[in-house]
Design a protein around this motif. Structure first.
Motif, mmCIF file in Angstrom:
data_model
loop_
_atom_site.group_PDB
_atom_site.id
_atom_site.type_symbol
_atom_site.label_atom_id
_atom_site.label_comp_id
_atom_site.label_asym_id
_atom_site.label_seq_id
_atom_site.Cartn_x
_atom_site.Cartn_y
_atom_site.Cartn_z
ATOM 1 N N GLU A 227 22.255 -11.556 4.152
ATOM 2 C CA GLU A 227 21.319 -12.412 4.872
ATOM 3 C C GLU A 227 21.419 -12.261 6.387
ATOM 4 O O GLU A 227 20.484 -12.600 7.113
ATOM 5 N N ARG A 228 22.536 -11.735 6.875
ATOM 6 C CA ARG A 228 22.686 -11.544 8.326
ATOM 7 C C ARG A 228 21.755 -10.461 8.867
ATOM 8 O O ARG A 228 21.601 -10.327 10.084
ATOM 9 N N PHE A 230 18.732 -10.517 8.967
ATOM 10 C CA PHE A 230 17.713 -11.212 9.742
ATOM 11 C C PHE A 230 18.024 -11.170 11.231
ATOM 12 O O PHE A 230 17.131 -10.926 12.066
ATOM 13 N N GLY A 278 14.889 -10.569 4.874
ATOM 14 C CA GLY A 278 15.412 -10.649 6.229
ATOM 15 C C GLY A 278 14.595 -9.836 7.211
ATOM 16 O O GLY A 278 14.377 -10.251 8.355
ATOM 17 N N ARG A 281 11.212 -11.738 7.785
ATOM 18 C CA ARG A 281 11.453 -12.948 8.589
ATOM 19 C C ARG A 281 11.853 -12.586 10.016
ATOM 20 O O ARG A 281 11.404 -13.212 10.984
ATOM 21 N N GLY A 282 12.702 -11.565 10.157
ATOM 22 C CA GLY A 282 13.136 -11.152 11.484
ATOM 23 C C GLY A 282 11.997 -10.634 12.334
ATOM 24 O O GLY A 282 11.884 -10.956 13.524
#
Length: 316
Positions: A227-228, A230, A278, A281-282
């Motif tokens: 998840e990081r 993102f 991610g 969204r990013g």
């Protein structure tokens, strides 16, 4: 010989008490004595702060009431160090960075031999002694012959960016060009910060200064991030849109490199749906928002916000 430079270490810590104790012991054992050590405890809940107070009472401990990420921790710690300890050089590292005994001395020798240098990075190895791919330096693109020659004469390498895993940075340069962008939280904060300072000054890699980066696994930044991912995407978009660190041609070069790395990361991932989410969204958040100011980011931490504001208000 008298020590001319004042060197202050800034260590950002979050829930890695045993590694933090090891890092502080290594800092205390430096052959070149440090003038101060600042630890920023990012709201750890594993007793890290109590362990520092008990085992290293001389350390200047800054305790934050929430986890501000690596970016926020370094911004807060650097602002505090600049006001409380009047450093010539700040030595930045995470709590899983273990410097060898001569690491600080080699950095000091390298920068004092090259007055134009504002940032110097150590050689980063893993626990088995091989170079850590997460922190491998790259030579500055299109470096001038004069800069390259000066770096080589001091057994160093001219670079365009550096990592917070043992970054030696001029306090004067920070006062002039500002602190890290706290809203990045994690990832690309050191790249944005170092390229911003090095756009008009020189940076070097110092292979004689060695630190051990005790990550759980040996891998580069494209190791499956979950998840990081993102933060990698959003922050890279922010960097390309708003940072003053890169020139237009550099943004094109590093942007293309980032896209290739994103594709490679997703292809190799064992959790592709998470990375695709991610990425989307990013890109969306990076495109419609921008980082908040550091004073706004720390608005709920008045002491930090005030220190950051004072440092940034004094910029030349």
């Amino acid at each position: 010989m008298p020590q001319v430079s004042r060197v202050v270490a800034v260590v950002v810590a979050y829930n890695r008490r045993e590694l933090l104790m090891e890092a502080l012991a290594a800092l205390a054992a430096q052959s070149r004595t440090l003038d101060a050590i600042v630890v920023v405890d990012n709201a750890s809940d594993d007793g890290s702060g109590d362990a520092v107070r008990a085992s290293f009472p001389a350390v200047d401990l800054v305790t934050l009431e929430r986890n501000t990420g690596g970016a926020g921790g370094f911004a807060a710690g650097m602002a505090h160090a600049l006001e409380a300890h009047d450093p010539t050089w700040l030595w930045l590292m995470d709590d899983d960075t273990i410097p060898t005994p001569s690491a600080a001395a080699e950095l000091v020798a390298a920068v004092e031999a090259q007055p134009e240098v504002t940032i110097a990075g150590s050689r980063v190895i893993w626990t088995d002694g091989q170079d850590h791919p997460m922190n491998t330096p790259r030579e500055k693109p299109f470096v001038s012959a004069a800069e390259k020659s000066a770096a080589q004469a001091a057994s160093t390498l001219a670079v365009r960016s550096s990592s917070f895993v043992s970054m030696f940075v001029s306090a004067a340069a920070v006062r002039q060009w500002g602190l890290p962008v706290a809203d990045y939280f994690i990832w690309n904060d050191d790249f944005e910060f170092s390229t911003r300072l090095l756009r008009s000054s020189r940076g070097i890699f110092v292979p004689a200064s060695v630190v051990v980066h005790k990550t759980k696994l040996l891998g580069s930044t494209d190791l499956d991030p979950g998840e990081r991912f993102f933060f990698e995407v959003r922050n890279k978009v922010w960097l390309m849109r708003y940072s003053r660190g890169l020139k237009a041609w550099e943004k094109a070069m590093y942007g293309a490199s980032s896209i290739r790395r994103w594709i490679r990361t997703i292809r190799r991932s064992q959790q592709r749906p998470v990375l695709w989410a991610g990425l989307r969204r990013g890109l969306a958040e990076g495109g419609r928002t921008r980082p908040v100011s550091n004073t706004d980011y720390f608005a709920d931490l008045p002491a930090v916000a005030n220190a950051v504001a004072r440092v940034e208000a004094a910029r030349e």
